[in-house]
Write an enzyme that holds these catalytic residues in place. Structure first.
Site, PDB file in Angstrom:
ATOM      1  CD  GLN A 168      -3.137   0.681   2.140  1.00  0.00           C
ATOM      2  OE1 GLN A 168      -4.024  -0.104   1.845  1.00  0.00           O
ATOM      3  NE2 GLN A 168      -3.120   1.352   3.528  1.00  0.00           N
ATOM      4  CD  GLU A 210      -2.300   7.556   2.875  1.00  0.00           C
ATOM      5  OE1 GLU A 210      -1.020   7.374   2.992  1.00  0.00           O
ATOM      6  OE2 GLU A 210      -2.990   6.854   3.613  1.00  0.00           O
ATOM      7  CG  ASP A 247       0.636   0.322   5.399  1.00  0.00           C
ATOM      8  OD1 ASP A 247       0.627  -0.800   5.707  1.00  0.00           O
ATOM      9  OD2 ASP A 247      -0.401   1.274   5.438  1.00  0.00           O
ATOM     10  CD  GLU A 288       1.091   1.037   8.790  1.00  0.00           C
ATOM     11  OE1 GLU A 288      -0.158   1.335   8.576  1.00  0.00           O
ATOM     12  OE2 GLU A 288       1.692   2.058   8.683  1.00  0.00           O
ATOM     13  CG  ASP A 315      -3.128   0.577  10.532  1.00  0.00           C
ATOM     14  OD1 ASP A 315      -3.968   1.003  11.385  1.00  0.00           O
ATOM     15  OD2 ASP A 315      -3.354   0.905   9.305  1.00  0.00           O
ATOM     16  CE  LYS A 340      -3.945   4.561   9.913  1.00  0.00           C
ATOM     17  NZ  LYS A 340      -4.495   3.516   9.042  1.00  0.00           N
ATOM     18  NE  ARG A 369      -7.538   5.543   8.898  1.00  0.00           N
ATOM     19  CZ  ARG A 369      -8.312   4.650   9.272  1.00  0.00           C
ATOM     20  NH1 ARG A 369      -8.812   4.738  10.760  1.00  0.00           N
ATOM     21  NH2 ARG A 369      -8.493   3.559   8.561  1.00  0.00           N
ATOM     22  CB  SER A 370      -6.791   7.152   2.604  1.00  0.00           C
ATOM     23  OG  SER A 370      -7.950   6.612   3.043  1.00  0.00           O
ATOM     24  CE  LYS A 391       1.429   5.279   6.833  1.00  0.00           C
ATOM     25  NZ  LYS A 391       0.599   4.002   7.053  1.00  0.00           N
TER      26      LYS A 391
END
Length: 430
Positions: A168, A210, A247, A288, A315, A340, A369-370, A391
């Site tokens: 990702q 992102e 990630d 991650e 995560d 998060k 978050r995205s 991040k």
């Protein structure tokens, strides 16, 4: 947090707004009797863990394809506000606990974690505004002076991009910089060189959710090679000045006990060995979600095999949840947790999770978050908690850059007191 005579919450307003992907999200304003106001907007994820707190959506296909949040907004006005009006804004724990109790479910599905979190954060911001101090100072006190090492997501794949790359996120981390400002410049320069490298190879594409590039590549390894080339082209030393991080988001390609990547299925041990090989070949300091969120036994094997060499971040595995984190601690699984806010749903629970991680020598990475907004709370949270890592995406798209710019301002405010986390060993485990 700082002590102050009680200041009651006088009013709460909420509305449906749009996030960076054009999807609805919740914004809340908390006003105190003194006139101080705090505003917060909540993000949402594309790759979400099964055990995250519940994000309440309307489900009405005639509005935003069912993604509307008018029910969450109504819950703030009709259920949350009556529960916490006149409560002391400086008593964050009691405010959050009252909302949790009003919801009454384990995952906040009654009121919606998006509704609860918006009010939780707005309350803290209103309290900071009342004291006329920055949020990081209000949350963390006078010792809040550590600027985090950024994990910059410059190449996107998986659920964050429409391409054929399995993993990702492929990230760069400026571990050799002397300040956050310098780290940000290094990252921006590598990002610019990556654009040139992709253009030369006719791979230049649009960016993912992102802000990272999302080219079609032959393999995950090719993505790492591109980062190495971009770092070199920018004039930096890979591993010494700028490290790599990934990630993997492996829950997204885990099926029937196997990991499906590069066009074929592999056993968990084969996948662990593959990650081990990548760590040996490239200056990777952090991975991650190296394995799927419920593959606990193999997570233990992964940790035993790689945990002494690199940072292994949970995560989807841990979802900012103290119960799941405690299980990981007891099993010796992972050595870092991604934080998060909307995975757990209140500021208080987030801070408790970070504290649990710190007490057990797990590192914390504060994360976006995205689906983001212009809200910069996570920048303040990273400094307040001395987490050491943040991040928050690539070096483009204003909802990502807003967090970096907030950190620049914090560094300027701190002046000579500002410390870059990598200089005091608070960056990724290496």
């Amino acid at each position: 947090m700082l002590n102050k005579p009680e200041v009651p919450i006088e009013a709460i307003e909420a509305r449906e707004i749009l996030d960076s992907r054009g999807k609805p999200t919740v914004e809340a304003e908390v006003r105190l009797e003194t006139g101080a106001v705090g505003m917060a907007q909540v993000p949402s994820g594309a790759s979400t863990g099964t055990f995250e707190a519940h994000e309440l959506r309307d489900g009405d296909p005639s509005r935003y394809g069912g993604k509307g949040v008018t029910i969450a907004v109504r819950n703030i006005h009709e259920k949350i506000a009556p529960s916490i009006l006149d409560m002391d804004a400086f008593d964050q724990v009691s405010v959050d606990l009252k909302m949790i109790q009003r919801d009454g479910t384990p995952n906040k599905k009654e009121l919606g974690a998006n509704a609860i979190l918006a009010v939780s954060l707005a309350t803290a911001k209103a309290a900071a505004a009342e004291l006329d101090i920055p949020l990081y100072r209000y949350l963390g006190g006078p010792l809040s002076n550590v600027l985090p090492v950024p994990m910059m997501n410059v190449l996107n794949g998986g659920a964050h991009a429409d391409n054929n790359v399995d993993f990702q996120e492929f990230m760069i981390m400026p571990i050799g910089a002397d300040s956050f400002r310098e780290a940000l410049r290094w990252g921006a320069e590598v990002f610019a060189c990556l654009s040139s490298v992709l253009k030369e190879r006719k791979l230049l594409s649009g960016v993912g959710d992102e802000g990272g590039y999302a080219p079609n590549l032959g393999s995950n390894q090719e993505a790492l090679d591109l980062l190495m080339e971009a770092i070199d082209k920018a004039g930096y030393k890979a591993g010494e000045q700028i490290a790599l991080a990934m990630d993997v988001a492996s829950s997204e390609f885990y099926k029937d006990g196997q990991y499906i990547y590069d066009g074929s299925a592999h056993s968990p041990q084969e996948f662990i060995d593959y990650l081990d090989k990548l760590v040996s070949q490239y200056p990777i300091v952090s991975i991650e979600d190296g394995l799927a969120e419920e593959d606990w036994d193999n997570w233990k094997i992964l940790t035993d095999q790689l945990g002494s060499r690199i940072q292994l971040v949970g995560d989807d595995l841990l979802v900012t949840n103290p119960t799941r984190l405690q299980k990981a601690i007891d099993m010796g699984v992972a050595n870092s947790i991604l934080i998060k806010l909307n995975q757990i749903g209140t500021l208080t629970e987030t801070l408790e999770t970070i504290d649990l991680a710190t007490r057990n020598k797990y590192r914390s990475v504060i994360s976006h978050r995205s689906g983001e907004t212009e809200d910069t709370t996570i920048a303040d949270l990273a400094v307040a908690t001395r987490a050491g890592q943040i991040k928050t995406g690539s070096l483009c798209r204003s909802e990502r850059v807003a967090k970096y710019n907030r950190l620049l301002r914090i560094e300027d405010e701190l002046g000579d007191r500002a410390v870059y986390a990598a200089k005091i060993g608070l960056g990724p485990k290496a």
